[in-house]
Design an enzyme around this catalytic site. Structure first.
Site, PDB file in Angstrom:
ATOM      1  CB  SER A 153      -0.906  -0.046   1.521  1.00  0.00           C
ATOM      2  OG  SER A 153      -1.391   1.193   1.547  1.00  0.00           O
ATOM      3  CE1 TYR A 166      -4.346  -2.329   4.800  1.00  0.00           C
ATOM      4  CE2 TYR A 166      -3.264  -0.115   4.411  1.00  0.00           C
ATOM      5  CZ  TYR A 166      -3.976  -1.341   3.848  1.00  0.00           C
ATOM      6  OH  TYR A 166      -4.141  -1.452   2.556  1.00  0.00           O
TER       7      TYR A 166
END
Ligand code: NAP
Length: 247
Positions: A153, A166
């Site tokens: 990401s 995350y």
């Protein structure tokens, strides 16, 4: 990679495992890989979703897939070894893993971050891909051209406020990807390892992360498939240890 055009039989005779194959990007990747000739192993936690994509693949006449129900939150090393044993017994080898399943967790300052949620995100997003890869390296070694793809990401490359576990889990995956790329870059050169950032994509996860956003403003999973095909097929042979972007 965005402009990559895959031949229809790109993945013919390849056995490819996709985690989180029941929804979002993983679902699309599983179907796309099958459409290009792969036998896809659908791993996920919600059996009804896995059955739905299984049926779609079968109805389209693509190679018959396999389902591996596994909740990555709570699975232990033995569960992954059992998955590996089943794959080795059924197929004798593995040609690719798309590590795609992940949880978003809370979007909150570190100071407020719930420790139990932190542990859960690290288990699903980091420990699970570690244990799965560890168990499957012998099967990947049996392939003449294998590819491991870790889904990263943008916040796994540059941290951004409030992305919590995350973000840290994606940094850890980048580390695992580099570590494995270096370890497996031996004289056989038969297993390549890369990380791929899909970028903003129209899925449930994106909608949870950005509830005020118009989903239609983001590309669909279908739009980013060229990169997913490129990295899983023979055209990316020799590409390893890279941090790549789908767009
Ligand atoms: P998604 O729609 O939420 O799908 C995630 C998938 O992971 C689902 O199939 C889900 O299963 C599965 N999963 C979650 N927890 C699991 C567990 N404990 N055990 C087994 N499977 C589990 O997310 P997505 O947007 O497609 O994301 C796919 C990947 O791309 C993720 O790694 C994500 O971090 C990354 N990514 C996405 C974006 C984006 O904009 N969408 C951007 C950057 C990176 P269920 O369906 O059963 O819940």
């Amino acid at each position: 990679m965005q402009d990559y055009s895959a031949p229809a039989d790109l993945l013919k005779n390849r056995i490819i495992l996709v985690t989180g194959a029941g929804d979002g990007i993983g679902r699309c990747a599983a179907k796309t890989y099958a459409a290009h000739g792969a036998t896809v192993i659908l791993l996920g936690r919600t059996i009804s979703k896995l059955e739905a994509i299984y049926d779609e693949i079968e109805a389209a006449g693509y190679p018959q897939p396999a389902i591996v129900p596994l909740n990555l939150d709570g699975a232990v090393a033995k569960d992954y070894e059992d998955v590996a044993m089943t794959i080795e017994e059924s197929f004798g080898r593995l040609d690719g893993i798309l590590h795609n399943a992940a949880l978003l967790g809370q979007r909150t300052p570190v100071e407020m971050y719930d420790p139990a949620t932190w542990d859960q995100i690290m288990r699903v997003n980091v420990t699970a891909p570690f244990l799965l890869t560890r168990a499957l390296i012998p099967a990947l070694r049996q392939s003449s051209d294998a590819s491991i793809v870790f889904t990263s990401s943008s916040v796994g490359r540059k941290a951004k406020a409030y992305w919590g576990a995350y973000s840290v889990s994606k940094f850890a995956l980048e580390g695992l990807s580099q570590l494995l790329a270096d370890e497996l870059d031996d004289e056989r050169h038969n297993v390549r390892v890369n990380s791929l950032n899909p970028g903003a994509t129209r899925t449930n996860m994106r909608a949870h992360a950005y509830p005020a956003e118009n989903p239609a403003s983001n590309p669909t999973p279908e739009d980013i498939m060229p990169a997913y095909l490129y990295l899983m097929g023979p055209d990316s042979a020799g590409v390893t240890g890279q941090q790549l972007d789908a767009r």
